[in-house]
Write an enzyme that holds these catalytic residues in place. Structure first.
Site, PDB file in Angstrom:
ATOM      1  CG  ASN A   9     -30.567  40.329 -17.460  1.00  0.00           C
ATOM      2  OD1 ASN A   9     -31.168  39.350 -17.010  1.00  0.00           O
ATOM      3  ND2 ASN A   9     -29.255  40.497 -17.306  1.00  0.00           N
ATOM      4  CD1 TRP A  10     -36.936  41.783 -16.329  1.00  0.00           C
ATOM      5  CD2 TRP A  10     -38.472  40.214 -15.876  1.00  0.00           C
ATOM      6  NE1 TRP A  10     -38.101  42.149 -16.963  1.00  0.00           N
ATOM      7  CE2 TRP A  10     -39.062  41.211 -16.702  1.00  0.00           C
ATOM      8  CE3 TRP A  10     -39.259  39.128 -15.469  1.00  0.00           C
ATOM      9  CZ2 TRP A  10     -40.383  41.142 -17.122  1.00  0.00           C
ATOM     10  CZ3 TRP A  10     -40.579  39.071 -15.893  1.00  0.00           C
ATOM     11  CH2 TRP A  10     -41.133  40.066 -16.702  1.00  0.00           C
ATOM     12  CE  LYS A  11     -28.750  42.512 -14.120  1.00  0.00           C
ATOM     13  NZ  LYS A  11     -27.597  43.266 -13.697  1.00  0.00           N
ATOM     14  CG  HIS A  95     -25.000  39.552 -17.806  1.00  0.00           C
ATOM     15  ND1 HIS A  95     -24.475  39.960 -16.590  1.00  0.00           N
ATOM     16  CD2 HIS A  95     -25.846  40.526 -18.204  1.00  0.00           C
ATOM     17  CE1 HIS A  95     -24.995  41.130 -16.279  1.00  0.00           C
ATOM     18  NE2 HIS A  95     -25.834  41.493 -17.229  1.00  0.00           N
ATOM     19  CD  GLU A  97     -25.096  40.734 -13.083  1.00  0.00           C
ATOM     20  OE1 GLU A  97     -26.068  39.991 -13.267  1.00  0.00           O
ATOM     21  OE2 GLU A  97     -25.194  41.977 -13.021  1.00  0.00           O
ATOM     22  CD  GLU A 167     -25.006  44.417 -20.449  1.00  0.00           C
ATOM     23  OE1 GLU A 167     -26.057  44.999 -20.183  1.00  0.00           O
ATOM     24  OE2 GLU A 167     -24.697  43.313 -19.958  1.00  0.00           O
ATOM     25  N   GLY A 173     -25.496  48.051 -12.966  1.00  0.00           N
ATOM     26  CA  GLY A 173     -26.074  48.034 -11.625  1.00  0.00           C
ATOM     27  C   GLY A 173     -25.473  49.047 -10.678  1.00  0.00           C
ATOM     28  CB  SER A 213     -26.609  52.609 -14.989  1.00  0.00           C
ATOM     29  OG  SER A 213     -26.068  51.831 -13.930  1.00  0.00           O
ATOM     30  N   GLY A 234     -31.152  46.176 -16.932  1.00  0.00           N
ATOM     31  CA  GLY A 234     -31.373  45.395 -15.718  1.00  0.00           C
ATOM     32  C   GLY A 234     -32.371  46.096 -14.816  1.00  0.00           C
ATOM     33  N   GLY A 235     -31.855  46.889 -13.866  1.00  0.00           N
ATOM     34  CA  GLY A 235     -32.684  47.513 -12.837  1.00  0.00           C
ATOM     35  C   GLY A 235     -33.926  48.211 -13.370  1.00  0.00           C
TER      36      GLY A 235
HETATM   37  C1  PEP Z   1     -27.425  44.278 -17.115  1.00  0.00           C
HETATM   38  O1  PEP Z   1     -27.377  43.538 -16.165  1.00  0.00           O
HETATM   39  O2  PEP Z   1     -27.288  43.825 -18.271  1.00  0.00           O
HETATM   40  C2  PEP Z   1     -27.612  45.701 -16.866  1.00  0.00           C
HETATM   41  C3  PEP Z   1     -27.345  46.535 -17.824  1.00  0.00           C
HETATM   42  O3  PEP Z   1     -28.024  46.059 -15.600  1.00  0.00           O
HETATM   43  P1  PEP Z   1     -28.394  47.556 -15.113  1.00  0.00           P
HETATM   44  O4  PEP Z   1     -29.293  48.139 -16.161  1.00  0.00           O
HETATM   45  O5  PEP Z   1     -29.073  47.368 -13.815  1.00  0.00           O
HETATM   46  O6  PEP Z   1     -27.116  48.300 -15.016  1.00  0.00           O
END
Ligand code: PEP
Length: 253
Positions: A9-11, A95, A97, A167, A173, A213, A234-235
């Site tokens: 997920n590149w957000k 999500h 966010e 999640e 994040g 994470s 994500g990251g």
């Molecule tokens: C996400 O946004 O779905 C996510 C899991 O982000 P991160 O891996 O950065 O925690």
């Protein structure tokens, strides 16, 4: 036997040019992948160009959200037909966010899930508790409301096309990953919630990703858990090397 699904997920990261470059690297690295489903979710702006890059490869396209209406005066929104036209197969829905900053509720998640399934695409339905909810002993009730809300009036046949991403909000994040046991315990209870709605066979067939994470260092341990069928990342999905390490961890299982 459920196959692993690793989704990036590149957000709101990467320009169009950067997205194209990253997609090219991922296509190259995943040429030998055969068991693991690999999905990337760039921004809407980059999605069409990324779709061209990944055509014929082992990488599939997702987008990060859609609106549940077909068209009209919804400034800033994108319809499911628009993302279907450019070749998206998956849509991330609900999500944390979106829930936290953009008024996503279990009701809008359900409307979007229905719209995505109706268009023949597959939703990745995100659920998860905040730290306060976990500390207050509300994990089970939060997950129950989110699962029951997302799947309201969804048939068994359609439910089988969905993916769930568990999640924990406190792990997204933050660099604070759930332990293997914490993640497994929550994901097992998500699977039993699905079983209550659709029966054991459907619950056993639906893939549940872990997100929060996940990275090259912790992926193998998480993916070794019985009820973890992949990751929403994500990251660590923003660099081809780290994203590919996670894909390899799944592929090696
Ligand atoms: C996400 O946004 O779905 C996510 C899991 O982000 P991160 O891996 O950065 O925690």
């Amino acid at each position: 036997m459920r196959s692993y699904i690793i989704a990036g997920n590149w957000k709101m990261n990467k320009t169009v040019a950067e997205s194209v470059a990253l997609a090219k690297e991922i296509v190259e690295k995943t040429k030998g992948i055969s068991k693991t489903e690999v999905v990337i979710a760039p921004t809407y702006l980059a999605a069409a160009k990324v779709a061209d890059v990944i055509k014929g490869s082992n990488v599939k396209l997702a987008v990060q959200d859609i609106h549940w209406k077909d068209q009209g005066a919804f400034t800033g929104k994108v319809s499911v037909d628009m993302v279907k036209e450019i070749g998206a197969e998956y849509v991330i829905i609900g999500h944390s966010e979106q829930r936290q900053y953009f008024h996503e509720t279990d009701e809008t998640v359900n409307l979007k899930v229905k719209k995505v399934l109706g268009a023949g695409l597959k939703p990745i339905i995100c659920i998860g508790e905040t730290l306060d909810e976990r500390k207050a002993g509300k994990l089970e009730s939060v997950l129950t409301a989110q699962v029951e809300g997302a799947y309201k009036d969804i048939s068994n046949g359609d439910a089988l096309k969905t993916v769930i991403a568990y999640e924990p909000v406190w792990a997204i994040g933050t660099g604070v990953v759930a332990t293997d046991d914490q993640a497994q315990e929550a994901q097992k209870s998500v699977r039993s919630l699905v079983a209550k709605l659709y029966g054991e066979a459907t619950a056993e067939a639906i893939r549940i990703q872990y997100g929060g994470s996940m990275n090259a260092g912790n992926a193998a341990g998480l993916l070794a858990q019985n009820d973890i069928d992949g990751g929403l990342i994500g990251g660590a999905s923003l660099k081809a090397d780290t994203f590919f390490s996670i894909i390899e961890a799944a592929e090696k299982r």
